[in-house]
Write a protein that holds these residues in place. Structure first.
Motif, PDB file in Angstrom:
ATOM      1  N   GLU A  11       0.850  -1.187   0.000  1.00  0.00           N
ATOM      2  CA  GLU A  11       0.000   0.000   0.000  1.00  0.00           C
ATOM      3  C   GLU A  11       0.881   1.229   0.000  1.00  0.00           C
ATOM      4  O   GLU A  11       1.816   1.349   0.799  1.00  0.00           O
ATOM      5  N   ARG A  12       0.625   2.140  -0.904  1.00  0.00           N
ATOM      6  CA  ARG A  12       1.422   3.352  -1.020  1.00  0.00           C
ATOM      7  C   ARG A  12       1.124   4.278   0.153  1.00  0.00           C
ATOM      8  O   ARG A  12      -0.027   4.568   0.466  1.00  0.00           O
ATOM      9  N   VAL A  13       2.178   4.726   0.794  1.00  0.00           N
ATOM     10  CA  VAL A  13       2.054   5.596   1.950  1.00  0.00           C
ATOM     11  C   VAL A  13       2.085   7.045   1.488  1.00  0.00           C
ATOM     12  O   VAL A  13       2.994   7.459   0.761  1.00  0.00           O
ATOM     13  N   VAL A  14       1.086   7.792   1.874  1.00  0.00           N
ATOM     14  CA  VAL A  14       0.986   9.205   1.526  1.00  0.00           C
ATOM     15  C   VAL A  14       1.249  10.022   2.789  1.00  0.00           C
ATOM     16  O   VAL A  14       0.551   9.857   3.799  1.00  0.00           O
ATOM     17  N   ILE A  15       2.257  10.867   2.738  1.00  0.00           N
ATOM     18  CA  ILE A  15       2.625  11.692   3.880  1.00  0.00           C
ATOM     19  C   ILE A  15       1.966  13.059   3.741  1.00  0.00           C
ATOM     20  O   ILE A  15       2.074  13.713   2.702  1.00  0.00           O
ATOM     21  N   GLU A  16       1.273  13.467   4.781  1.00  0.00           N
ATOM     22  CA  GLU A  16       0.612  14.778   4.782  1.00  0.00           C
ATOM     23  C   GLU A  16       1.198  15.628   5.892  1.00  0.00           C
ATOM     24  O   GLU A  16       1.319  15.184   7.039  1.00  0.00           O
TER      25      GLU A  16
END
Length: 266
Positions: A11-16
């Motif tokens: 699962e691609r990790v999206v950093i916010e």
């Protein structure tokens, strides 16, 4: 996270990263520009904003998301309870390598007659249509913080691009060294060359002079006195030992102590 077949999928990790939050902003419906100079806040009917909202600026990967949040009554909750919802959103994606997408003015335009109002390009997530809305700040410091958050986003992209360029140059230098060493004979692996050694030995005929300051030895019976006759740094003498029988020469230990410490009396 697993699929129906039981196989694990990455699962691609999206950093916010949240850069700014302002509790009160004003949204305006803006008319088309009257001239090529830019938008003017005086044409927006500032006394009657379309909505009063809050603003959240956050970075998601390489995108800068400007979320305009509004309040509405919460369903099923007591009277007076409200909830926040997404009123409008602007997704800013600056590509430094593409000249047509590296201008922040494509998404955010300051007006020409005020420093507290901006024209913001928003996009409808369902229809994909884009339009400009006016964004106004009550305090000038909030407008400055909004401008600085956008500048921080641009500067971070530039730093990351510079770091990636240095990484590519480093990897390229390693590959060149490996190719030159694999050829044999003519190739020299710079990474494996020995480091130069520094010699600390003296050359022939060279001399080293060392100056050592020595203190003159003082006689044992010389007392440490100041120029005025006082004592310098002498500790209090230890108490005399207990009385002991007289020695063969007829001088007792007590008398010897009195003679030895006589100079310190008075």
């Amino acid at each position: 996270m697993s699929d129906s077949g039981g196989n694990n999928t990455d699962e691609r990790v999206v950093i916010e990263q949240r850069l700014l939050k302002i509790d009160e902003i004003f949204i305006y419906r803006i008319p088309p520009m009257r001239s090529a100079d830019g938008h003017r806040a005086e044409d927006w009917n500032l006394a009657k904003p379309l909505a009063t909202c809050s603003l959240v600026v956050a970075r998601r990967d390489n995108d800068l998301c400007v979320n305009i949040m509004a309040e509405r009554p919460k369903e099923g909750a007591p009277r007076g309870a409200t909830e926040n919802y997404l009123f409008a959103q602007s997704n800013i994606r600056v590509d430094l390598a593409d000249p047509s997408h590296n201008k922040i003015e494509h998404w955010v335009n300051p007006v020409v007659d005020s420093s507290r109002y901006f024209a913001l390009r928003i996009k409808d997530g369902k229809s994909g249509r884009e339009a400009f809305v006016g964004v106004g700040f009550r305090e000038r410091t909030d407008a400055v913080n909004f401008r600085m958050s956008i500048e921080d986003y641009i500067n971070s992209l530039k730093r990351e691009e510079k770091a990636a360029e240095l990484q590519r140059e480093f990897e390229q230098s390693l590959s060149v060294g490996e190719k030159s060493s694999s050829k044999g004979g003519g190739g020299v692996d710079v990474a494996k060359l020995p480091l130069p050694k520094s010699s600390l030995s003296l050359a022939e005929g060279e001399k080293m002079h060392i100056n050592i300051k020595s203190k003159r030895a003082k006689p044992a019976n010389q007392s440490a006195k100041s120029k005025t006759g006082g004592l310098i740094g002498l500790k209090k003498p230890p108490p005399p030992p207990d009385a002991s029988p007289a020695s063969d020469d007829g001088i007792s230990t007590t008398n010897s102590n009195e003679v030895e410490w006589g100079d310190f009396e008075g």
